[in-house]
Design an enzyme around this catalytic site. Structure first.
Site, mmCIF file in Angstrom:
data_model
loop_
_atom_site.group_PDB
_atom_site.id
_atom_site.type_symbol
_atom_site.label_atom_id
_atom_site.label_comp_id
_atom_site.label_asym_id
_atom_site.label_seq_id
_atom_site.Cartn_x
_atom_site.Cartn_y
_atom_site.Cartn_z
ATOM 1 N N ASP A 71 -7.699 -6.537 -0.653
ATOM 2 C CA ASP A 71 -8.649 -5.990 -1.607
ATOM 3 C C ASP A 71 -10.042 -6.185 -1.022
ATOM 4 O O ASP A 71 -10.320 -7.218 -0.403
ATOM 5 C CB ASP A 71 -8.533 -6.696 -2.966
ATOM 6 C CG ASP A 71 -9.100 -5.823 -4.074
ATOM 7 O OD1 ASP A 71 -8.666 -4.665 -4.200
ATOM 8 O OD2 ASP A 71 -9.995 -6.282 -4.801
ATOM 9 N N THR A 72 -10.879 -5.168 -1.193
ATOM 10 C CA THR A 72 -12.197 -5.189 -0.565
ATOM 11 C C THR A 72 -13.275 -4.812 -1.563
ATOM 12 O O THR A 72 -13.037 -4.001 -2.452
ATOM 13 C CB THR A 72 -12.232 -4.167 0.611
ATOM 14 O OG1 THR A 72 -11.298 -4.574 1.589
ATOM 15 C CG2 THR A 72 -13.616 -4.089 1.246
ATOM 16 N N THR B 10 0.837 -1.206 0.000
ATOM 17 C CA THR B 10 0.000 0.000 0.000
ATOM 18 C C THR B 10 0.865 1.247 0.000
ATOM 19 O O THR B 10 1.987 1.240 0.520
ATOM 20 C CB THR B 10 -0.946 0.030 1.221
ATOM 21 O OG1 THR B 10 -1.818 1.153 1.108
ATOM 22 C CG2 THR B 10 -0.192 0.121 2.532
ATOM 23 N N LYS C 162 -16.160 -0.472 14.657
ATOM 24 C CA LYS C 162 -16.122 -0.893 13.252
ATOM 25 C C LYS C 162 -14.904 -1.794 12.998
ATOM 26 O O LYS C 162 -15.010 -2.824 12.349
ATOM 27 C CB LYS C 162 -16.099 0.323 12.312
ATOM 28 C CG LYS C 162 -16.152 -0.124 10.854
ATOM 29 C CD LYS C 162 -15.892 0.958 9.824
ATOM 30 C CE LYS C 162 -15.593 0.319 8.482
ATOM 31 N NZ LYS C 162 -15.098 1.203 7.460
HETATM 32 P P1 IMP Z 1 -9.932 -1.204 -1.125
HETATM 33 O O1 IMP Z 1 -9.722 -2.514 -1.825
HETATM 34 O O2 IMP Z 1 -9.665 -1.268 0.352
HETATM 35 O O3 IMP Z 1 -9.209 -0.077 -1.804
HETATM 36 O O4 IMP Z 1 -11.492 -0.878 -1.247
HETATM 37 C C1 IMP Z 1 -12.142 -0.687 -2.493
HETATM 38 C C2 IMP Z 1 -13.389 0.168 -2.303
HETATM 39 O O5 IMP Z 1 -14.352 -0.538 -1.506
HETATM 40 C C3 IMP Z 1 -13.166 1.491 -1.593
HETATM 41 O O6 IMP Z 1 -12.809 2.507 -2.483
HETATM 42 C C4 IMP Z 1 -14.533 1.756 -0.962
HETATM 43 O O7 IMP Z 1 -15.409 2.337 -1.911
HETATM 44 C C5 IMP Z 1 -15.027 0.365 -0.648
HETATM 45 N N1 IMP Z 1 -14.705 0.009 0.753
HETATM 46 C C6 IMP Z 1 -13.646 -0.743 1.175
HETATM 47 N N2 IMP Z 1 -13.673 -0.886 2.503
HETATM 48 C C7 IMP Z 1 -14.770 -0.218 2.935
HETATM 49 C C8 IMP Z 1 -15.328 0.009 4.227
HETATM 50 O O8 IMP Z 1 -14.820 -0.435 5.269
HETATM 51 N N3 IMP Z 1 -16.449 0.742 4.262
HETATM 52 C C9 IMP Z 1 -17.045 1.256 3.147
HETATM 53 N N4 IMP Z 1 -16.555 1.099 1.928
HETATM 54 C C10 IMP Z 1 -15.426 0.355 1.810
#
Ligand code: IMP
Length: 197
Positions: free
Chosen positions: A70-71, A8, A173
């Site tokens: 990744d989320t 990151t 959270k």
């Molecule tokens: P990343 O993979 O952590 O960059 O997440 C990708 C996208 O998922 C982010 O840009 C948010 O739009 C959404 N996202 C990830 N984690 C969360 C969270 O904890 N709450 C709300 N949206 C999230």
């Protein structure tokens, strides 16, 4: 101390993960610490694939053991969307507000509000991959509630709670969230690795 890279550029994410993994005796480095200033490609069709792509990119190109996360938000009535497109659902460069607006418009008059957040952490140790998953189930509200958090937090009500992610304290959270759960599994795995030595 064994070095481990967290893929990151985000110093807030890095600081948070360093605190969580403090007791594992791994020294956690960020991408800037290893001179990786480029954006890592995320071109896979799944959350698992993107996490994997990022950690193997660092392992193959920079030679460091590495993990990445990744989320995505998966909404049942939208067949799992926005999923892997969560960050850019309303288009490249979309803001959190744009993405929320799009989801609420698509969910207009849809009764099934079931959704889940999923985080996948991919860890590559000496060329071998391990994955850790965290899932939190909940529902999509019809309007935004709360000012904390980020992303889709104001419209996500986790199951068993009466506060959205944007209304609850960051501490709560972190404990119940998808990312919190996946990170806990990573912590337990790394702690065990150290004990095996
Ligand atoms: P990343 O993979 O952590 O960059 O997440 C990708 C996208 O998922 C982010 O840009 C948010 O739009 C959404 N996202 C990830 N984690 C969360 C969270 O904890 N709450 C709300 N949206 C999230």
């Amino acid at each position: 101390m064994k070095k481990l890279v967290f893929a990151t550029h985000n110093i807030h994410k890095l600081r948070e993960i360093r605190q969580i993994l403090e007791k594992t005796n791994f020294e956690i480095l960020g991408l800037n610490d290893i001179g990786c200033l480029e954006e890592i490609p995320e071109t896979q069709p799944t959350i698992e694939g993107n996490a994997s792509q990022k950690s193997f990119f660092v392992y193959d190109k920079y030679g460091f053991n590495c993990f990445s996360d990744d989320t995505g938000l998966e909404i049942e009535a939208l067949n799992g969307k926005p999923g892997v497109f969560s960050a850019r659902y309303a288009g490249e460069g979309a803001s959190f507000a744009d993405n929320i607006r799009k989801v609420l418009a698509e969910m207009n008059e849809i009764e099934n509000r079931k959704a889940k957040f999923k985080t996948v952490i991919s860890l590559v140790l000496d060329g071998k991959e391990f994955q850790f998953e965290g899932i939190v189930e909940g529902e999509i509200l019809t309007f935004e509630r709360g000012n904390d958090g980020f992303g889709y937090d104001p419209i996500f009500l986790p199951k068993g709670f009466d506060q959205t992610f944007a209304e609850m304290s960051p501490q709560l959270k972190n404990i119940i969230s998808h990312r919190g759960m996946a990170t806990k599994k990573l912590f337990e795995f790394l702690t065990q690795k150290i004990c095996e030595k």
